[in-house]
Design an enzyme around this catalytic site. Structure first.
Site, PDB file in Angstrom:
ATOM      1  N   SER A   1       0.715  -1.112   0.329  1.00 21.87           N
ATOM      2  CA  SER A   1       0.069   0.203  -0.254  1.00 21.87           C
ATOM      3  C   SER A   1       0.806   1.053  -0.139  1.00 21.87           C
ATOM      4  O   SER A   1       2.027   1.475   0.700  1.00 21.87           O
ATOM      5  CB  SER A   1      -0.976  -0.071   1.228  1.00 21.87           C
ATOM      6  OG  SER A   1      -1.824  -0.579   1.048  1.00 21.87           O
TER       7      SER A   1
ATOM      8  N   GLU B   1      -3.170  18.911  -1.483  1.00 21.13           N
ATOM      9  CA  GLU B   1      -4.824  18.601  -2.408  1.00 21.13           C
ATOM     10  C   GLU B   1      -5.657  17.642  -1.985  1.00 21.13           C
ATOM     11  O   GLU B   1      -6.749  17.556  -2.435  1.00 21.13           O
ATOM     12  CB  GLU B   1      -4.717  19.123  -4.114  1.00 21.13           C
ATOM     13  CG  GLU B   1      -4.378  20.076  -4.713  1.00 21.13           C
ATOM     14  CD  GLU B   1      -2.846  20.305  -4.702  1.00 21.13           C
ATOM     15  OE1 GLU B   1      -2.102  20.928  -5.177  1.00 21.13           O
ATOM     16  OE2 GLU B   1      -2.215  19.048  -4.322  1.00 21.13           O
ATOM     17  N   SER B   2      -5.356  16.695  -1.866  1.00 20.67           N
ATOM     18  CA  SER B   2      -5.575  15.405  -0.912  1.00 20.67           C
ATOM     19  C   SER B   2      -5.006  14.173  -0.990  1.00 20.67           C
ATOM     20  O   SER B   2      -3.931  13.932  -0.291  1.00 20.67           O
ATOM     21  CB  SER B   2      -7.070  14.850  -1.595  1.00 20.67           C
ATOM     22  OG  SER B   2      -8.071  14.222  -0.862  1.00 20.67           O
TER      23      SER B   2
ATOM     24  N   HIS C   1      -3.107   0.847  -4.191  1.00 16.95           N
ATOM     25  CA  HIS C   1      -3.222  -0.583  -3.229  1.00 16.95           C
ATOM     26  C   HIS C   1      -2.651  -1.934  -4.070  1.00 16.95           C
ATOM     27  O   HIS C   1      -3.993  -2.389  -5.026  1.00 16.95           O
ATOM     28  CB  HIS C   1      -4.543  -1.488  -2.598  1.00 16.95           C
ATOM     29  CG  HIS C   1      -4.638  -0.064  -1.506  1.00 16.95           C
ATOM     30  ND1 HIS C   1      -4.010   0.423  -0.183  1.00 16.95           N
ATOM     31  CD2 HIS C   1      -5.151   1.335  -1.237  1.00 16.95           C
ATOM     32  CE1 HIS C   1      -4.085   1.424   0.512  1.00 16.95           C
ATOM     33  NE2 HIS C   1      -5.543   1.879  -0.203  1.00 16.95           N
TER      34      HIS C   1
ATOM     35  N   CYS D   1      -8.550  18.585  -3.846  1.00 13.34           N
ATOM     36  CA  CYS D   1      -9.922  19.704  -3.758  1.00 13.34           C
ATOM     37  C   CYS D   1      -9.066  20.162  -4.757  1.00 13.34           C
ATOM     38  O   CYS D   1      -7.420  20.658  -4.556  1.00 13.34           O
ATOM     39  CB  CYS D   1      -9.305  19.940  -2.375  1.00 13.34           C
ATOM     40  SG  CYS D   1     -10.516  18.412  -1.244  1.00 13.34           S
TER      41      CYS D   1
END
Length: 144
Positions: free
Chosen positions: A72, A79-80, A85, A100
């Site tokens: 992972s 921005e986020s 995974h 975002c």
């Protein structure tokens, strides 16, 4: 629209809402060697953030060994986030790119990851997670 003051003291009119764009998908038939390559996946999310015009904050990864193990990788961006995974035993990976703001391009990040991992097939989804103007009153969407 509302007026905000910038750090340099100037003022700018901005739309009073959050722009959220979420591109996510499942990759099938990926070479297990690519899915086990923790360092390669970390570099891939760094590159994806760059081509998508995101500001990278940090990249973290975890490797889970054994049957049904995988890797992972999470890139925290201003921005986020971007995540990958993997499940090498199944030649399978999930990819999640959420941004975002209007300057970054989650599609470009997703496309680069797909190009590099070279799946035999993939499914991609898009969700507009932008905030509408907040409704006044009512209980829509609230748990009572």
């Amino acid at each position: 629209m509302k007026t905000v003051e910038l750090t340099n003291g100037s003022k700018k009119k901005v739309e009073d809402r959050i722009v959220g764009r979420h591109v996510y998908g499942n990759l099938y038939g990926v070479d297990p060697a690519k899915l086990w390559d923790e360092e390669g996946l970390k570099e891939l999310v760094r590159e994806a953030a760059e081509v998508a015009n995101m500001k990278l904050v940090e990249v973290r990864s975890w490797k889970f060994t054994g049957y049904h193990g995988g890797v992972s990788v999470m890139a925290l961006v201003l921005e986020s986030h971007i995540t990958i995974h993997t499940w090498p035993d199944y030649e399978y990976a999930t990819v999640d790119v959420y941004t975002c703001g209007e300057r970054s391009d989650p599609w470009r990040a997703f496309e680069l990851i797909v190009e590099r991992l070279e799946p035999e097939d993939y499914v991609v989804h898009y969700s507009d997670r932008s905030s509408p103007k907040r409704p006044l009153g009512g209980t829509a969407g609230r748990i009572q």
